[in-house]
Motif scaffolding. Sequence first.
Motif, PDB file in Angstrom:
ATOM      1  N   ASN A  16     -11.735 -32.507  37.845  1.00 39.59           N
ATOM      2  CA  ASN A  16     -12.451 -32.055  39.210  1.00 39.59           C
ATOM      3  C   ASN A  16     -11.713 -30.710  39.501  1.00 39.59           C
ATOM      4  OD1 ASN A  16     -14.267 -33.981  39.107  1.00 39.59           O
ATOM      5  ND2 ASN A  16     -12.961 -35.213  40.629  1.00 39.59           N
ATOM      6  N   LEU A  17     -10.367 -30.532  39.589  1.00 34.12           N
ATOM      7  CA  LEU A  17      -9.624 -29.437  40.160  1.00 34.12           C
ATOM      8  C   LEU A  17     -10.041 -28.448  39.005  1.00 34.12           C
ATOM      9  CD1 LEU A  17      -7.488 -27.903  42.103  1.00 34.12           C
ATOM     10  CD2 LEU A  17      -5.833 -28.782  40.418  1.00 34.12           C
ATOM     11  N   ALA A  18     -10.383 -28.426  37.836  1.00 36.00           N
ATOM     12  CA  ALA A  18     -10.565 -27.396  36.939  1.00 36.00           C
ATOM     13  C   ALA A  18     -11.662 -26.842  37.047  1.00 36.00           C
ATOM     14  CB  ALA A  18     -10.256 -27.988  35.458  1.00 36.00           C
ATOM     15  N   VAL A  19     -12.850 -27.809  37.243  1.00 29.25           N
ATOM     16  CA  VAL A  19     -14.260 -27.393  37.501  1.00 29.25           C
ATOM     17  C   VAL A  19     -14.387 -26.459  38.953  1.00 29.25           C
ATOM     18  CG1 VAL A  19     -16.197 -28.283  38.158  1.00 29.25           C
ATOM     19  CG2 VAL A  19     -15.006 -29.160  36.155  1.00 29.25           C
ATOM     20  N   ALA A  20     -13.426 -27.112  39.846  1.00 28.97           N
ATOM     21  CA  ALA A  20     -13.529 -26.188  41.180  1.00 28.97           C
ATOM     22  C   ALA A  20     -12.896 -24.941  40.955  1.00 28.97           C
ATOM     23  CB  ALA A  20     -12.649 -26.973  42.316  1.00 28.97           C
ATOM     24  N   LYS A  21     -11.839 -24.599  40.258  1.00 29.59           N
ATOM     25  CA  LYS A  21     -11.330 -23.444  39.926  1.00 29.59           C
ATOM     26  C   LYS A  21     -12.506 -22.582  39.138  1.00 29.59           C
ATOM     27  CE  LYS A  21      -6.397 -24.083  40.041  1.00 29.59           C
ATOM     28  NZ  LYS A  21      -5.219 -24.152  39.646  1.00 29.59           N
ATOM     29  N   LEU A  22     -12.952 -23.209  38.277  1.00 32.32           N
ATOM     30  CA  LEU A  22     -14.106 -22.409  37.651  1.00 32.32           C
ATOM     31  C   LEU A  22     -15.193 -21.982  38.265  1.00 32.32           C
ATOM     32  CD1 LEU A  22     -15.461 -21.504  34.821  1.00 32.32           C
ATOM     33  CD2 LEU A  22     -16.418 -23.548  34.686  1.00 32.32           C
ATOM     34  N   GLU A  23     -15.738 -22.777  39.154  1.00 32.08           N
ATOM     35  CA  GLU A  23     -16.695 -22.616  40.245  1.00 32.08           C
ATOM     36  C   GLU A  23     -16.224 -21.474  40.940  1.00 32.08           C
ATOM     37  OE1 GLU A  23     -17.332 -26.159  42.112  1.00 32.08           O
ATOM     38  OE2 GLU A  23     -18.980 -26.784  40.633  1.00 32.08           O
ATOM     39  N   GLY A  24     -14.782 -21.215  41.476  1.00 32.66           N
ATOM     40  CA  GLY A  24     -14.144 -20.143  42.602  1.00 32.66           C
ATOM     41  C   GLY A  24     -14.557 -18.923  41.648  1.00 32.66           C
ATOM     42  N   ARG A  25     -14.245 -18.933  40.298  1.00 29.57           N
ATOM     43  CA  ARG A  25     -14.313 -17.624  39.465  1.00 29.57           C
ATOM     44  C   ARG A  25     -15.525 -17.257  39.465  1.00 29.57           C
ATOM     45  NH1 ARG A  25      -9.622 -16.506  35.923  1.00 29.57           N
ATOM     46  NH2 ARG A  25      -7.832 -17.478  36.861  1.00 29.57           N
ATOM     47  N   LEU A  26     -16.565 -18.198  39.211  1.00 33.85           N
ATOM     48  CA  LEU A  26     -17.880 -17.815  38.924  1.00 33.85           C
ATOM     49  C   LEU A  26     -18.513 -17.209  40.399  1.00 33.85           C
ATOM     50  CD1 LEU A  26     -19.332 -20.916  36.864  1.00 33.85           C
ATOM     51  CD2 LEU A  26     -18.889 -18.272  36.002  1.00 33.85           C
ATOM     52  N   ALA A  55      -5.396 -28.310  29.929  1.00 37.86           N
ATOM     53  CA  ALA A  55      -4.091 -28.039  28.797  1.00 37.86           C
ATOM     54  C   ALA A  55      -3.218 -29.018  29.212  1.00 37.86           C
ATOM     55  CB  ALA A  55      -3.642 -26.611  28.635  1.00 37.86           C
ATOM     56  N   ASP A  56      -2.836 -30.097  28.375  1.00 40.77           N
ATOM     57  CA  ASP A  56      -1.650 -31.103  28.591  1.00 40.77           C
ATOM     58  C   ASP A  56      -1.997 -31.787  29.888  1.00 40.77           C
ATOM     59  OD1 ASP A  56      -0.120 -30.268  26.172  1.00 40.77           O
ATOM     60  OD2 ASP A  56       0.720 -28.684  27.360  1.00 40.77           O
ATOM     61  N   GLY A  57      -3.427 -31.930  30.195  1.00 39.12           N
ATOM     62  CA  GLY A  57      -3.688 -33.040  31.331  1.00 39.12           C
ATOM     63  C   GLY A  57      -3.623 -31.923  32.579  1.00 39.12           C
ATOM     64  N   ALA A  58      -3.617 -30.789  32.787  1.00 43.27           N
ATOM     65  CA  ALA A  58      -3.621 -30.262  33.742  1.00 43.27           C
ATOM     66  C   ALA A  58      -4.572 -28.878  33.563  1.00 43.27           C
ATOM     67  CB  ALA A  58      -2.213 -29.656  33.973  1.00 43.27           C
ATOM     68  N   PRO A  59      -5.067 -28.411  34.635  1.00 42.81           N
ATOM     69  CA  PRO A  59      -6.118 -27.100  34.510  1.00 42.81           C
ATOM     70  C   PRO A  59      -5.151 -25.867  34.066  1.00 42.81           C
ATOM     71  CG  PRO A  59      -6.080 -28.100  36.761  1.00 42.81           C
ATOM     72  CD  PRO A  59      -4.977 -28.918  35.945  1.00 42.81           C
ATOM     73  N   SER A  60      -6.076 -25.407  32.944  1.00 46.13           N
ATOM     74  CA  SER A  60      -5.341 -24.286  32.500  1.00 46.13           C
ATOM     75  C   SER A  60      -6.117 -22.775  32.686  1.00 46.13           C
ATOM     76  CB  SER A  60      -5.621 -24.397  30.854  1.00 46.13           C
ATOM     77  OG  SER A  60      -5.348 -23.253  30.171  1.00 46.13           O
ATOM     78  N   ALA A  61      -4.985 -21.925  33.387  1.00 38.17           N
ATOM     79  CA  ALA A  61      -5.788 -20.767  34.030  1.00 38.17           C
ATOM     80  C   ALA A  61      -6.199 -20.164  32.785  1.00 38.17           C
ATOM     81  CB  ALA A  61      -4.644 -19.979  34.562  1.00 38.17           C
ATOM     82  N   GLU A  62      -5.833 -20.039  31.568  1.00 38.19           N
ATOM     83  CA  GLU A  62      -6.231 -19.164  30.413  1.00 38.19           C
ATOM     84  C   GLU A  62      -7.557 -19.850  29.971  1.00 38.19           C
ATOM     85  OE1 GLU A  62      -5.284 -18.818  25.803  1.00 38.19           O
ATOM     86  OE2 GLU A  62      -3.653 -18.566  27.293  1.00 38.19           O
ATOM     87  N   ALA A  63      -7.866 -21.063  29.851  1.00 40.86           N
ATOM     88  CA  ALA A  63      -8.957 -21.710  29.448  1.00 40.86           C
ATOM     89  C   ALA A  63     -10.001 -21.404  30.420  1.00 40.86           C
ATOM     90  CB  ALA A  63      -9.015 -23.163  29.042  1.00 40.86           C
ATOM     91  N   ILE A  64      -9.742 -21.524  31.901  1.00 40.93           N
ATOM     92  CA  ILE A  64     -10.690 -21.185  32.954  1.00 40.93           C
ATOM     93  C   ILE A  64     -11.328 -20.049  32.887  1.00 40.93           C
ATOM     94  CG2 ILE A  64     -11.143 -21.261  35.483  1.00 40.93           C
ATOM     95  CD1 ILE A  64      -9.078 -23.820  35.432  1.00 40.93           C
TER      96      ILE A  64
END
Length: 177
Positions: free
Chosen positions: A90-100, A124-133
Motif C-alpha cells: 500500500n505504501l509503494a502504491v501510494a508513492k507511485l500515485e504521488g509520482r504520477l 525490494a526485500d519487503g519494502a518499497p523500492s524508490a528505484e522500482a517506483i
Amino acid sequence: MDPEQTTPTTETPDATPPTPPAQPETPAEPETDWKAEAEKWKGLARKHEERRQVDGWLSPDDARKLSEERDQLRTATADTDALKLDAAQNLAVAKLEGRLARAGLSEADIEALAGAVDPTRLLADGAPSAEAITKVATALTRTAGVSTPDPDQGAGRNSGPTSPAFNDLIRAARGVA
C-alpha cells in the motif's frame, strides 16, 4: 666377654614382625555371558532410541501441546508477515500515485494505472523500492503520453548564474580582492 653380649641388638623381645593386611576373600563370580549382556543393552538402546524419535523425549501429551503451540505461532507469524507485506504494498502504491500526480496525470488516470500495476513489483526485500517506483512511474507517464515537467524549465543545472564561493564571500567581507 661373651660375643653375644657385646653386640647390641635392635630387636626387642616384644616386637613381632608386621603381618601383611588380610585380603578379604572374594567369592567366585559366576561366569557372565557377555554376548547376551551386549544384546540386552543393544535392545534397550534401540527401544529408547525409537521412543525418543517418536515423542522427542517428551510425553505424548507434551508433544501434542508443543505441536499445537508451534502451529499457532506459525499461523500468527504468517498473519503478521501478510499484514507487513500488505502495508508495504500500500505504501509503494501510494508513492507511485504521488509520482504520477507530480507528472501531471489526472486522478482518474492515476487510479486506473496504479490499479493495473502489480504492487509486488514496487518492492525490494519487503519494502518499497524508490528505484522500482521511479522506473514504473516513468514507464506509465510515457505510456500515458504525458511529459514529465522539468523543474529547471530547460535551463539545465549549471547554466544559470553561479553563486559566489564561500572564500569569495570572506574576501569581500575583509575588503581583499
